[in-house]
Write a protein that holds these residues in place. Structure first.
Motif, PDB file in Angstrom:
ATOM      1  N   ILE A  23       0.520  -1.042   0.058  1.00  0.00           N
ATOM      2  CA  ILE A  23      -0.188  -0.155   0.125  1.00  0.00           C
ATOM      3  C   ILE A  23       1.295   1.336   0.245  1.00  0.00           C
ATOM      4  N   LEU A  24       0.554   2.348  -0.814  1.00  0.00           N
ATOM      5  CA  LEU A  24       1.665   3.038  -1.495  1.00  0.00           C
ATOM      6  C   LEU A  24       1.139   4.528  -0.565  1.00  0.00           C
ATOM      7  N   PHE A  25      -0.906   4.431  -1.160  1.00  0.00           N
ATOM      8  CA  PHE A  25      -1.010   5.934  -0.655  1.00  0.00           C
ATOM      9  C   PHE A  25      -2.340   5.159  -0.125  1.00  0.00           C
ATOM     10  N   VAL A  26      -3.346   5.513   0.067  1.00  0.00           N
ATOM     11  CA  VAL A  26      -5.054   5.987   0.292  1.00  0.00           C
ATOM     12  C   VAL A  26      -5.514   7.356   1.215  1.00  0.00           C
ATOM     13  N   ASP A  27      -6.749   7.720   0.679  1.00  0.00           N
ATOM     14  CA  ASP A  27      -7.545   8.827   0.791  1.00  0.00           C
ATOM     15  C   ASP A  27      -8.456   8.578   0.939  1.00  0.00           C
ATOM     16  N   HIS A  28     -10.177   8.937   0.991  1.00  0.00           N
ATOM     17  CA  HIS A  28     -10.942   9.362   0.774  1.00  0.00           C
ATOM     18  C   HIS A  28     -11.757   9.163  -0.490  1.00  0.00           C
ATOM     19  N   GLU A  29     -10.758   9.093  -1.532  1.00  0.00           N
ATOM     20  CA  GLU A  29     -10.992   8.636  -3.043  1.00  0.00           C
ATOM     21  C   GLU A  29     -10.191   7.577  -3.541  1.00  0.00           C
ATOM     22  N   ARG A  30      -9.489   7.071  -3.106  1.00  0.00           N
ATOM     23  CA  ARG A  30      -8.334   5.914  -3.477  1.00  0.00           C
ATOM     24  C   ARG A  30      -7.660   5.461  -3.194  1.00  0.00           C
ATOM     25  N   LEU A  31      -7.121   3.952  -3.585  1.00  0.00           N
ATOM     26  CA  LEU A  31      -5.965   3.660  -2.412  1.00  0.00           C
ATOM     27  C   LEU A  31      -5.579   3.186  -3.706  1.00  0.00           C
ATOM     28  N   VAL A  32      -4.105   3.446  -3.553  1.00  0.00           N
ATOM     29  CA  VAL A  32      -2.852   2.990  -4.546  1.00  0.00           C
ATOM     30  C   VAL A  32      -2.072   2.074  -3.889  1.00  0.00           C
ATOM     31  N   VAL A  33      -1.447   0.997  -4.712  1.00  0.00           N
ATOM     32  CA  VAL A  33      -0.802  -0.578  -4.698  1.00  0.00           C
ATOM     33  C   VAL A  33       0.071  -0.560  -5.364  1.00  0.00           C
ATOM     34  N   GLY A  34       1.421  -1.047  -4.637  1.00  0.00           N
ATOM     35  CA  GLY A  34       2.544  -1.532  -5.695  1.00  0.00           C
ATOM     36  C   GLY A  34       2.715  -2.756  -6.084  1.00  0.00           C
ATOM     37  N   MET A  35       3.326  -3.332  -6.802  1.00  0.00           N
ATOM     38  CA  MET A  35       3.474  -4.880  -6.587  1.00  0.00           C
ATOM     39  C   MET A  35       4.219  -4.338  -7.755  1.00  0.00           C
ATOM     40  N   GLU A  36       5.744  -6.250  -7.769  1.00  0.00           N
ATOM     41  CA  GLU A  36       6.176  -6.500  -8.718  1.00  0.00           C
ATOM     42  C   GLU A  36       4.838  -6.873 -10.677  1.00  0.00           C
ATOM     43  N   THR A  37       5.469  -6.241 -11.269  1.00  0.00           N
ATOM     44  CA  THR A  37       3.979  -6.132 -12.812  1.00  0.00           C
ATOM     45  C   THR A  37       3.710  -7.477 -13.215  1.00  0.00           C
ATOM     46  N   GLN A  38       4.532  -8.139 -12.977  1.00  0.00           N
ATOM     47  CA  GLN A  38       4.378  -9.791 -13.427  1.00  0.00           C
ATOM     48  C   GLN A  38       2.892 -10.715 -12.035  1.00  0.00           C
ATOM     49  N   ASN A  39       2.655 -10.106 -11.297  1.00  0.00           N
ATOM     50  CA  ASN A  39       1.285 -10.336 -10.286  1.00  0.00           C
ATOM     51  C   ASN A  39       0.201  -9.184 -11.155  1.00  0.00           C
ATOM     52  N   CYS A  40       0.813  -8.507 -11.548  1.00  0.00           N
ATOM     53  CA  CYS A  40      -0.263  -6.655 -12.245  1.00  0.00           C
ATOM     54  C   CYS A  40      -1.421  -7.977 -12.965  1.00  0.00           C
ATOM     55  N   THR A  41      -3.044  -8.315 -12.407  1.00  0.00           N
ATOM     56  CA  THR A  41      -3.231  -8.905 -13.370  1.00  0.00           C
ATOM     57  C   THR A  41      -4.822  -7.762 -13.763  1.00  0.00           C
ATOM     58  N   PHE A  42      -4.485  -6.402 -13.164  1.00  0.00           N
ATOM     59  CA  PHE A  42      -5.732  -5.571 -13.481  1.00  0.00           C
ATOM     60  C   PHE A  42      -5.637  -4.890 -15.055  1.00  0.00           C
ATOM     61  N   PHE A  43      -6.333  -4.589 -15.226  1.00  0.00           N
ATOM     62  CA  PHE A  43      -7.198  -3.717 -16.366  1.00  0.00           C
ATOM     63  C   PHE A  43      -7.341  -2.066 -15.687  1.00  0.00           C
ATOM     64  N   ALA A  44      -6.983  -1.616 -16.921  1.00  0.00           N
ATOM     65  CA  ALA A  44      -7.487  -0.395 -16.553  1.00  0.00           C
ATOM     66  C   ALA A  44      -9.456  -0.062 -16.708  1.00  0.00           C
ATOM     67  N   ASN A  45     -10.305   0.601 -16.370  1.00  0.00           N
ATOM     68  CA  ASN A  45     -12.022   0.620 -16.166  1.00  0.00           C
ATOM     69  C   ASN A  45     -12.042  -0.634 -15.375  1.00  0.00           C
ATOM     70  N   GLU A  46     -11.402  -2.027 -14.978  1.00  0.00           N
ATOM     71  CA  GLU A  46     -12.389  -2.744 -14.885  1.00  0.00           C
ATOM     72  C   GLU A  46     -12.551  -2.240 -13.004  1.00  0.00           C
ATOM     73  N   GLU A  47     -13.466  -2.949 -12.394  1.00  0.00           N
ATOM     74  CA  GLU A  47     -13.730  -3.089 -11.333  1.00  0.00           C
ATOM     75  C   GLU A  47     -14.346  -4.290 -10.513  1.00  0.00           C
ATOM     76  N   TYR A  48     -13.271  -3.375  -8.992  1.00  0.00           N
ATOM     77  CA  TYR A  48     -13.198  -4.621  -8.176  1.00  0.00           C
ATOM     78  C   TYR A  48     -13.304  -4.069  -6.810  1.00  0.00           C
ATOM     79  N   GLY A  49     -14.271  -5.276  -5.835  1.00  0.00           N
ATOM     80  CA  GLY A  49     -14.254  -5.015  -4.722  1.00  0.00           C
ATOM     81  C   GLY A  49     -13.289  -4.976  -3.109  1.00  0.00           C
ATOM     82  N   ILE A  50     -13.429  -3.854  -2.862  1.00  0.00           N
ATOM     83  CA  ILE A  50     -11.601  -3.437  -1.870  1.00  0.00           C
ATOM     84  C   ILE A  50     -12.174  -3.318  -0.480  1.00  0.00           C
ATOM     85  N   LYS A  51     -11.675  -4.678   0.620  1.00  0.00           N
ATOM     86  CA  LYS A  51     -11.616  -4.070   2.538  1.00  0.00           C
ATOM     87  C   LYS A  51     -10.889  -3.426   2.741  1.00  0.00           C
ATOM     88  N   LEU A  52     -11.346  -2.055   3.690  1.00  0.00           N
ATOM     89  CA  LEU A  52     -10.018  -1.417   3.667  1.00  0.00           C
ATOM     90  C   LEU A  52     -10.294  -1.843   5.383  1.00  0.00           C
TER      91      LEU A  52
END
Length: 319
Positions: A231-260
C-alpha cells in the motif's frame, strides 16, 4: 524430501548430502548477504540473531554459471559481480532454493589464488517461514472481481518506510533517486493532464518513489509464493498499491471490491472495515517494466465511511 524439510529447521546428514550433490550437479543461483553473527556461543535459533552489516546492504544475486561446487563442499565464485569483492574476509549468508524450499548457510568469504571461495558447512538450515503481521494500523484486501464475479482475496499491507495518512512530500524519495523519479513524475503529470484522472496528484510522489528506488528481493521459505501487495497511498478517493509487474493482473476501467481495514486502538471494537467498489483508474509502470502501481478510485462509498476516510487522510473535519 520437501515434506521432511518442512518438519524441522536443520537438515539431517542425508538431506545435506542430497543438497550438496544438487549444488554440484546444477546451475543453482544463490544470493549472498554480508552478516554479523551473534556474540554468544549458543548458535540455536541463529537466523533470528543474524543481521545485515548495515541496512543499506542489499543481497547480491549470483548466477549458477558463476559458481563451481566441489565435492569437498568448497564453492568457487567465477567472475562474480563487482560488488562481491567487498565481501572478502566477511561472513555471508548464502541462500538458495532446493525443490522450492528456501535454504541457507553461513560461510566466510575467502580469497584464494583462484579467486573468492566459500565453504558449505555441516549446518544447512531452512529459511524461516515468516507469517505476515496481522496487526497493521491499516491494511486492505482486494476481494472481488466485479466483471468475472470471482473471489480474489489479494492482501495489501503498508509499504515499509512509507507513512500513510500523511501528506506525501518529495523528500521521502532518496536523494540519489530523485532525478530518475522526477523524470517519471513529469511523464505521469503530462498523462494526467491529458486524461484528467489524477485528482490532486498527491499519490504520484509515493508512486514515483516505489517505481525508482530498488527493492530488496528477500528469499522466501517457499519459492514462487505471491507476497502481499504494497500500500503506497490511501485517502477518501483512492487506494494505490504497488507490486511486481508479473503479478499485476489488473486492467484499466475494470471494477473490484476492496475491504479497507483499520485497527482501532481504543474502544470495544478492535477493527473498522470499510467495503468499497473501485475502478482501476490508472496503472503506472517503472522504466524497466519490473514494477507496477495500480490506482484504484472508489466508485461506491457510504457517507459515514467517506467522512471517516476524509478526516483520517486530511486531519480536518468533513463538511
Amino acid at each position: 524430501m520437501e515434506k521432511s524439510m518442512m518438519e524441522h529447521d536443520k537438515l539431517t546428514g542425508i538431506e545435506r548430502e542430497l543438497v550438496l550433490q544438487y549444488l554440484i550437479d546444477g546451475n543453482v543461483p544463490v544470493t549472498l548477504t554480508p552478516v554479523e553473527e551473534p556474540l554468544s556461543e549458543d548458535k540455536e535459533d541463529i537466523e533470528g540473531e543474524i543481521r545485515s552489516l548495515t541496512s543499506q546492504i542489499f543481497p547480491v544475486a549470483i548466477k549458477g554459471e558463476h559458481i563451481q561446487v566441489k565435492k569437498s563442499g568448497e564453492i568457487l565464485l567465477e567472475n562474480p559481480p563487482q560488488s562481491v569483492s567487498s565481501f572478502a574476509d566477511k561472513n555471508v549468508k548464502v541462500e538458495f532454493y532446493f525443490n522450492r524450499v528456501g535454504l541457507y548457510f553461513i560461510s566466510p568469504v575467502k580469497e584464494t589464488k583462484k579467486g573468492l571461495s566459500l565453504s558449505i558447512p555441516d549446518q544447512i538450515e531452512r529459511i524461516s517461514d515468516i507469517e505476515e503481521e496481522s496487526d497493521y494500523d491499516f491494511s486492505s484486501v482486494i476481494y472481488f472481481d466485479c466483471k468475472s464475479r470471482k473471489d480474489l482475496n489479494l492482501k495489501c499491507i503498508p509499504e515499509e518506510g512509507l507513512e500513510l495518512f500523511v501528506r506525501p512530500v518529495w523528500k521521502i524519495i532518496s536523494l540519489e533517486y530523485q532525478k530518475k523519479a522526477k523524470e517519471l513524475l513529469e511523464l505521469f503529470v503530462e498523462q494526467a493532464k491529458q486524461e484528467k484522472n489524477a485528482g490532486n496528484g498527491l499519490q504520484l510522489i509515493p508512486v514515483c518513489k516505489y517505481l525508482t528506488e530498488p527493492h530488496t528481493q528477500k528469499m522466501e521459505a517457499m519459492e514462487n509464493r505471491i507476497r502481499p501487495f504494497s500500500i503506497l497511498f490511501v485517502d477518501h478517493e483512492r487506494l494505490v498499491v504497488g507490486m511486481e509487474t508479473q503479478n499485476c493482473t489488473f486492467f484499466a476501467n475494470e471494477e473490484y471490491g476492496i475491504k479497507l481495514s483499520f485497527s482501532i486502538k481504543r474502544g470495544p471494537i478492535l477493527t473498522r472495515d470499510i467495503f468499497v467498489t473501485s475502478v482501476v483508474n490508472k496503472i503506472y509502470r517503472s522504466g524497466d517494466g519490473l514494477y507496477s502501481c495500480v490506482d484504484f478510485r472508489y466508485t461506491t462509498l457510504q457517507e459515514e465511511d467517506l467522512r471517516f476516510l476524509y478526516e483520517k487522510a486530511t486531519s480536518t473535519l468533513f463538511n
